[in-house]
Motif scaffolding. Structure first.
Motif, PDB file in Angstrom:
ATOM      1  N   SER A 249      14.246  23.702  -8.841  1.00 33.42           N
ATOM      2  CA  SER A 249      13.267  23.487  -9.100  1.00 33.42           C
ATOM      3  C   SER A 249      12.367  22.382  -8.191  1.00 33.42           C
ATOM      4  O   SER A 249      10.976  22.630  -7.872  1.00 33.42           O
ATOM      5  CB  SER A 249      12.967  23.006 -10.448  1.00 33.42           C
ATOM      6  OG  SER A 249      13.603  23.809 -11.392  1.00 33.42           O
ATOM      7  N   HIS A 250      12.853  21.480  -8.012  1.00 37.52           N
ATOM      8  CA  HIS A 250      12.197  20.537  -7.086  1.00 37.52           C
ATOM      9  C   HIS A 250      11.856  21.111  -5.835  1.00 37.52           C
ATOM     10  O   HIS A 250      10.930  20.735  -5.060  1.00 37.52           O
ATOM     11  CB  HIS A 250      13.128  19.118  -6.854  1.00 37.52           C
ATOM     12  CG  HIS A 250      12.414  18.167  -6.095  1.00 37.52           C
ATOM     13  ND1 HIS A 250      13.202  17.944  -4.742  1.00 37.52           N
ATOM     14  CD2 HIS A 250      11.494  17.254  -6.213  1.00 37.52           C
ATOM     15  CE1 HIS A 250      12.473  16.809  -4.325  1.00 37.52           C
ATOM     16  NE2 HIS A 250      11.424  16.513  -4.920  1.00 37.52           N
ATOM     17  N   LEU A 251      12.837  21.817  -4.992  1.00 39.69           N
ATOM     18  CA  LEU A 251      12.591  22.449  -3.832  1.00 39.69           C
ATOM     19  C   LEU A 251      11.555  23.510  -3.662  1.00 39.69           C
ATOM     20  O   LEU A 251      10.653  23.542  -2.907  1.00 39.69           O
ATOM     21  CB  LEU A 251      13.774  23.100  -3.363  1.00 39.69           C
ATOM     22  CG  LEU A 251      15.029  22.346  -2.702  1.00 39.69           C
ATOM     23  CD1 LEU A 251      16.383  23.184  -2.593  1.00 39.69           C
ATOM     24  CD2 LEU A 251      14.462  21.804  -1.498  1.00 39.69           C
ATOM     25  N   MET A 252      11.305  24.307  -5.005  1.00 35.38           N
ATOM     26  CA  MET A 252      10.119  25.149  -5.146  1.00 35.38           C
ATOM     27  C   MET A 252       8.944  24.262  -4.884  1.00 35.38           C
ATOM     28  O   MET A 252       7.963  24.944  -4.328  1.00 35.38           O
ATOM     29  CB  MET A 252      10.251  25.866  -6.258  1.00 35.38           C
ATOM     30  CG  MET A 252      11.270  26.901  -6.198  1.00 35.38           C
ATOM     31  SD  MET A 252      11.558  27.938  -8.023  1.00 35.38           S
ATOM     32  CE  MET A 252      13.130  28.763  -7.684  1.00 35.38           C
ATOM     33  N   VAL A 253       8.903  23.249  -5.778  1.00 38.38           N
ATOM     34  CA  VAL A 253       7.701  22.411  -5.719  1.00 38.38           C
ATOM     35  C   VAL A 253       7.348  21.743  -4.373  1.00 38.38           C
ATOM     36  O   VAL A 253       6.051  21.712  -4.151  1.00 38.38           O
ATOM     37  CB  VAL A 253       7.670  21.216  -6.919  1.00 38.38           C
ATOM     38  CG1 VAL A 253       6.289  20.270  -6.903  1.00 38.38           C
ATOM     39  CG2 VAL A 253       8.016  21.728  -8.440  1.00 38.38           C
ATOM     40  N   VAL A 254       8.515  21.443  -3.646  1.00 37.67           N
ATOM     41  CA  VAL A 254       8.314  20.837  -2.537  1.00 37.67           C
ATOM     42  C   VAL A 254       7.664  22.010  -1.417  1.00 37.67           C
ATOM     43  O   VAL A 254       6.670  21.542  -0.479  1.00 37.67           O
ATOM     44  CB  VAL A 254       9.459  20.216  -1.847  1.00 37.67           C
ATOM     45  CG1 VAL A 254       9.472  20.118  -0.372  1.00 37.67           C
ATOM     46  CG2 VAL A 254       9.868  19.047  -2.889  1.00 37.67           C
ATOM     47  N   ALA A 255       8.330  22.938  -1.483  1.00 36.27           N
ATOM     48  CA  ALA A 255       7.837  23.978  -0.709  1.00 36.27           C
ATOM     49  C   ALA A 255       6.250  24.544  -0.981  1.00 36.27           C
ATOM     50  O   ALA A 255       5.580  24.527   0.143  1.00 36.27           O
ATOM     51  CB  ALA A 255       8.458  25.304  -0.901  1.00 36.27           C
ATOM     52  N   LEU A 256       6.040  24.593  -2.218  1.00 36.36           N
ATOM     53  CA  LEU A 256       4.507  24.936  -2.459  1.00 36.36           C
ATOM     54  C   LEU A 256       3.540  23.762  -2.050  1.00 36.36           C
ATOM     55  O   LEU A 256       2.750  24.168  -1.248  1.00 36.36           O
ATOM     56  CB  LEU A 256       4.159  25.272  -3.916  1.00 36.36           C
ATOM     57  CG  LEU A 256       4.650  26.622  -4.606  1.00 36.36           C
ATOM     58  CD1 LEU A 256       4.505  26.539  -6.122  1.00 36.36           C
ATOM     59  CD2 LEU A 256       3.849  27.685  -3.935  1.00 36.36           C
ATOM     60  N   PHE A 257       3.661  22.462  -2.294  1.00 40.08           N
ATOM     61  CA  PHE A 257       2.879  21.384  -2.156  1.00 40.08           C
ATOM     62  C   PHE A 257       2.935  20.934  -0.464  1.00 40.08           C
ATOM     63  O   PHE A 257       1.559  21.283   0.019  1.00 40.08           O
ATOM     64  CB  PHE A 257       3.296  20.216  -2.880  1.00 40.08           C
ATOM     65  CG  PHE A 257       2.412  18.934  -2.499  1.00 40.08           C
ATOM     66  CD1 PHE A 257       1.243  18.851  -3.624  1.00 40.08           C
ATOM     67  CD2 PHE A 257       2.823  18.066  -1.726  1.00 40.08           C
ATOM     68  CE1 PHE A 257       0.328  17.897  -3.232  1.00 40.08           C
ATOM     69  CE2 PHE A 257       1.991  17.053  -1.470  1.00 40.08           C
ATOM     70  CZ  PHE A 257       0.700  16.748  -2.296  1.00 40.08           C
TER      71      PHE A 257
END
Length: 320
Positions: A249-257
């Motif tokens: 989940s954290h990796l997805m947020v990092v990729a988007l932001f």
């Protein structure tokens, strides 16, 4: 970065207000967009607000990972509240003007909160690194005092520099066009309206962006490089899957932001258009806050369990 000096405009009054064009080029969609963004704003407030509450009140979520997740959700609420209410007002009333002071204030909040998000995401990556790579030392390394210090540092460390950057940008002379082809006062479209030589200011903006975006991003990459190396050495597929699930989940947020922020602030000035810049900005100002609570709740069994238990537990306590 190319050195481009803008020719000063003669006999023009210094600008005291701007016009945010946002979605003015689609007048037939104004009511639809107002309803859509109002719904998105409500979803962001409710989703992130629930995450803040359960990470604060549920005893099972009193761990460093959920402490930082609560801080991230609180940040997303503040982040989106700087841009969406102003855009909703514009869509609802068709009054698109914004004063110089209000524009500078909005920009200052945006870039300061953006820096905070970069730091928080990096701190969350370091937390996952400590939990997975050094599990025996994790309670000692990420003790409550350290967690509070890391969160406080993320919130306040960028404030002086970002205030200084905002003052530097708005000390430039603005003349000629006052039309901002964006839905909020972002740095790139504001710099396009400045007169005279903006090279030093653009260099400052690029340097600050590299410091506050690239350094945390590289720290995240290093942390996850070590995390993946450690996970691959785990003996069972179950252990590897459980470890990866706490990071996905954290990796997805990092990729988007970071993906949208890096392309917006660190790409060459000659590339891209106002339209594509607006779309990229939508990702890190609106899309990420929408998906943050969804990704951290739907993919996390502990959060889902807390969400199922929390309403019943607090309703019963109120009845007593």
């Amino acid at each position: 970065m190319e050195h481009q000096e803008k020719a000063p405009e003669g006999n023009l009054t210094k600008l005291m207000e701007f016009v945010l064009l946002d979605f003015a080029d689609v007048p037939h969609l104004q009511k639809f967009l107002f309803g859509l963004f109002l719904l998105i704003y409500i979803i962001i407030l409710m989703g992130n607000g629930i995450i803040v509450l359960i990470t604060k009140l549920d005893p099972a979520l009193q761990t460093p990972m959920y402490f930082f997740l609560g801080n991230l959700s609180l940040l997303e609420i503040r982040y989106v509240s700087v841009t969406l209410p102003r855009m909703l007002t514009s869509l609802g009333t068709q009054r698109r003007t914004i004063s110089l002071v209000a524009c500078a204030t909005q920009m200052c909040f945006i870039i300061t909160l953006g820096a905070t998000e970069c730091f928080l995401l990096a701190v969350m990556a370091c937390d996952r690194y400590a939990a997975i790579c050094s599990p025996l030392r994790y309670p000692l390394v990420m003790n409550p005092k350290v967690c509070v210090q890391l969160a406080a540092g993320s919130w306040i460390s960028g404030i002086p520099i970002q205030i200084g950057q905002t003052c530097q940008i708005f000390s430039l002379p603005f003349c000629g066009s006052n039309l901002i082809n964006h839905f909020f006062c972002d740095t790139p479209p504001i710099l396009k309206l400045a007169c005279g030589d903006t090279f030093l200011t653009e260099l400052l903006v690029f340097t600050v962006a590299a410091l506050f975006v690239l350094v945390p991003f590289l720290l995240i990459l290093v942390s996850y490089g070590k995390i993946i190396s450690t996970i691959l050495k785990l003996p069972s597929a179950t252990s590897r899957g459980k470890a990866l699930s706490t990071c996905s989940s954290h990796l997805m947020v990092v990729a988007l932001f970071f993906g949208s922020a890096i392309v917006t602030y660190l790409r060459p000035k000659t590339q891209g258009s106002a339209g594509t810049d607006t779309v990229r900005s939508l990702f890190y100002t609106i899309v990420t806050p929408v998906f943050n609570p969804m990704m951290h709740s739907l993919r996390n069994k502990e959060v889902m369990t807390a969400l199922r238990k929390w309403p019943g537990r607090h309703l019963s306590s109120w009845k007593k």
